[in-house]
Design an enzyme around this catalytic site. Sequence first.
Site, mmCIF file in Angstrom:
data_model
loop_
_atom_site.group_PDB
_atom_site.id
_atom_site.type_symbol
_atom_site.label_atom_id
_atom_site.label_comp_id
_atom_site.label_asym_id
_atom_site.label_seq_id
_atom_site.Cartn_x
_atom_site.Cartn_y
_atom_site.Cartn_z
ATOM 1 N N LYS A 245 5.094 -10.089 9.469
ATOM 2 C CA LYS A 245 4.537 -9.194 10.488
ATOM 3 C C LYS A 245 3.008 -9.311 10.476
ATOM 4 C CE LYS A 245 3.562 -4.536 11.710
ATOM 5 N NZ LYS A 245 2.269 -4.418 11.032
ATOM 6 N N ASP A 246 2.444 -9.395 9.275
ATOM 7 C CA ASP A 246 0.991 -9.587 9.150
ATOM 8 C C ASP A 246 0.732 -11.084 8.976
ATOM 9 O OD1 ASP A 246 0.278 -6.761 9.150
ATOM 10 O OD2 ASP A 246 1.331 -6.685 7.244
ATOM 11 N N GLN B 150 12.813 4.686 -4.174
ATOM 12 C CA GLN B 150 13.368 3.561 -3.407
ATOM 13 C C GLN B 150 13.345 2.270 -4.228
ATOM 14 O OE1 GLN B 150 12.815 3.192 0.866
ATOM 15 N NE2 GLN B 150 11.076 4.567 0.677
ATOM 16 N N ASP C 257 8.568 9.173 -3.477
ATOM 17 C CA ASP C 257 9.647 8.594 -2.686
ATOM 18 C C ASP C 257 9.674 7.061 -2.845
ATOM 19 O OD1 ASP C 257 11.739 9.005 -0.779
ATOM 20 O OD2 ASP C 257 10.455 7.895 0.628
ATOM 21 N N ASP C 258 8.494 6.455 -2.879
ATOM 22 C CA ASP C 258 8.408 4.987 -3.046
ATOM 23 C C ASP C 258 9.076 4.568 -4.352
ATOM 24 O OD1 ASP C 258 6.927 4.970 -0.745
ATOM 25 O OD2 ASP C 258 4.994 4.664 -1.725
ATOM 26 N N LEU D 181 6.732 3.030 1.495
ATOM 27 C CA LEU D 181 7.643 1.891 1.626
ATOM 28 C C LEU D 181 8.728 2.129 2.672
ATOM 29 C CD1 LEU D 181 8.045 0.974 -2.142
ATOM 30 C CD2 LEU D 181 6.289 0.240 -0.508
ATOM 31 N N HIS D 182 9.046 1.070 3.392
ATOM 32 C CA HIS D 182 10.126 1.109 4.375
ATOM 33 C C HIS D 182 11.023 -0.112 4.152
ATOM 34 C CE1 HIS D 182 7.714 -1.907 6.352
ATOM 35 N NE2 HIS D 182 6.720 -1.057 6.547
ATOM 36 N N GLY E 82 11.209 -2.885 5.462
ATOM 37 C CA GLY E 82 10.517 -4.183 5.426
ATOM 38 C C GLY E 82 10.039 -4.509 4.018
ATOM 39 N N HIS E 83 9.412 -3.522 3.351
ATOM 40 C CA HIS E 83 8.969 -3.747 1.962
ATOM 41 C C HIS E 83 10.173 -4.044 1.068
ATOM 42 C CE1 HIS E 83 5.666 -0.911 3.363
ATOM 43 N NE2 HIS E 83 4.984 -1.948 2.943
ATOM 44 N N GLY F 172 5.035 -10.076 4.116
ATOM 45 C CA GLY F 172 5.768 -10.007 5.374
ATOM 46 C C GLY F 172 5.068 -10.816 6.463
ATOM 47 N N GLN G 31 -10.310 -2.597 2.267
ATOM 48 C CA GLN G 31 -9.874 -3.248 3.504
ATOM 49 C C GLN G 31 -9.876 -2.309 4.710
ATOM 50 O OE1 GLN G 31 -5.899 -4.092 1.583
ATOM 51 N NE2 GLN G 31 -5.156 -3.884 3.669
ATOM 52 N N SER H 11 6.428 -0.705 10.256
ATOM 53 C CA SER H 11 5.068 -0.586 9.733
ATOM 54 C C SER H 11 4.865 0.854 9.308
ATOM 55 C CB SER H 11 4.057 -0.925 10.841
ATOM 56 O OG SER H 11 2.786 -0.381 10.540
ATOM 57 N N SER H 12 4.092 1.034 8.251
ATOM 58 C CA SER H 12 3.807 2.406 7.803
ATOM 59 C C SER H 12 3.111 3.185 8.919
ATOM 60 C CB SER H 12 2.925 2.382 6.564
ATOM 61 O OG SER H 12 3.625 1.722 5.535
ATOM 62 N N ARG H 13 2.365 2.488 9.762
ATOM 63 C CA ARG H 13 1.611 3.184 10.821
ATOM 64 C C ARG H 13 2.516 3.648 11.963
ATOM 65 N NH1 ARG H 13 -2.803 -0.582 9.139
ATOM 66 N NH2 ARG H 13 -4.405 0.778 8.258
ATOM 67 N N MET I 1 0.851 -1.196 0.000
ATOM 68 C CA MET I 1 0.000 0.000 0.000
ATOM 69 C C MET I 1 0.888 1.247 0.000
ATOM 70 S SD MET I 1 -3.473 -0.925 1.981
ATOM 71 C CE MET I 1 -2.952 -0.655 3.645
ATOM 72 N N GLY I 2 2.138 1.080 -0.406
ATOM 73 C CA GLY I 2 3.046 2.221 -0.500
ATOM 74 C C GLY I 2 3.601 2.640 0.845
HETATM 75 O O1 PAF Z 1 -0.164 -5.794 3.651
HETATM 76 C C1 PAF Z 1 -0.568 -4.885 2.917
HETATM 77 O O2 PAF Z 1 0.090 -3.870 2.693
HETATM 78 C C2 PAF Z 1 -1.938 -4.990 2.267
HETATM 79 O O3 PAF Z 1 -2.835 -5.624 3.107
HETATM 80 C C3 PAF Z 1 -1.904 -5.678 0.891
HETATM 81 C C4 PAF Z 1 -1.431 -7.125 0.997
HETATM 82 C C5 PAF Z 1 -0.977 -4.919 -0.041
HETATM 83 C C6 PAF Z 1 -3.299 -5.691 0.271
HETATM 84 O O4 PAF Z 1 -3.789 -4.400 0.090
#
Ligand code: PAF
Length: 283
Positions: free
Chosen positions: A151-152, A81, A77-78, A33-34, A36-37, A149, A61, A187-189, A30-31
């Site tokens: 993490k999720d 990277q 920026d994404d 990016l850090h 982890g991505h 990842g 979601q 995490s982006s959050r 979902m952009g």
């Molecule tokens: O983990 C995420 O960033 C999102 O849930 C995903 C897998 C890109 C789906 O929108």
Amino acid sequence: MEIFKNPKALRQHLMDRRANQEKIAFVPTMGNLHAGHLSLVRHGLEKADAVVVSIFVNPLQFGAGEDLESYPRTLDDDIKQLEAEGAQVVFTPDADTLYPDGLTQHTKVAVPELADNLCGQRRAGHFDGVTTIVCKLLNLVHPDIALFGEKDLQQLLVIRKMVEDLAMPVQIKGIATYRAEDGLALSSRNGYLSPSQRALAPEIYRSLLGIGEAIRGGATDFLQLCRAAADRLEQQGFEVEYLEARRCQDLSAAQPGDKDIAIFIAAMLGETRLIDNLQINRY
Ligand code: PAF
């Protein structure tokens, strides 16, 4: 690096790559990016000839009152990277393109039970939104391998089940959680945290490590261990949504003697919802 907004153009480009016998890895994001991505991209580059990264803040979601509007969007920026990391293809579709008839009219993909647990209980419809978009993106990109990842972890388990149940021809690979030096899962959050909250946030991982150590040391009262750790976190200022030991296979409550379990946590720190987990394989 090739950047596509249009699904048809993306498909054509990837058909050409496949015709050239290229193996394709896919990293949906979902952009914002850090590291982890970027570690997912690096794993993809090791396993395939081309890595496709999608950047799409999926409205399906997010629940009412969640952070869809404020979710950080840092496309320029994404892209920089991803270019530096060596990704070959970026897909940045619009919501109107992916959901042309709106969210409610779109076909949904739902994984029962696994998706109704833990985060699914607190975020009604969240995983249906994830599985619907991931299914659609997998159909568009048609990768050999897709990376997610750990993490999720619940998301990863739900996606694995979807892919298995729907016989989707893709290998799903989980990649170890990328952590800051102090243990906080990236995490982006995390960007929502104030400096003092950021300093406190690694307590989540420390709690998981403490529970893991106790279990590996022979403790069997998982409920009590998790409750005590949750109480400690609450005293420090977290609001714990859940802290539970579950079987990785079906997310049912872990029992002493189970081999493949994980401790899952979701906690609010101020307005920020943090999740993490620790997998414990006792073979
Ligand atoms: O983990 C995420 O960033 C999102 O849930 C995903 C897998 C890109 C789906 O929108």
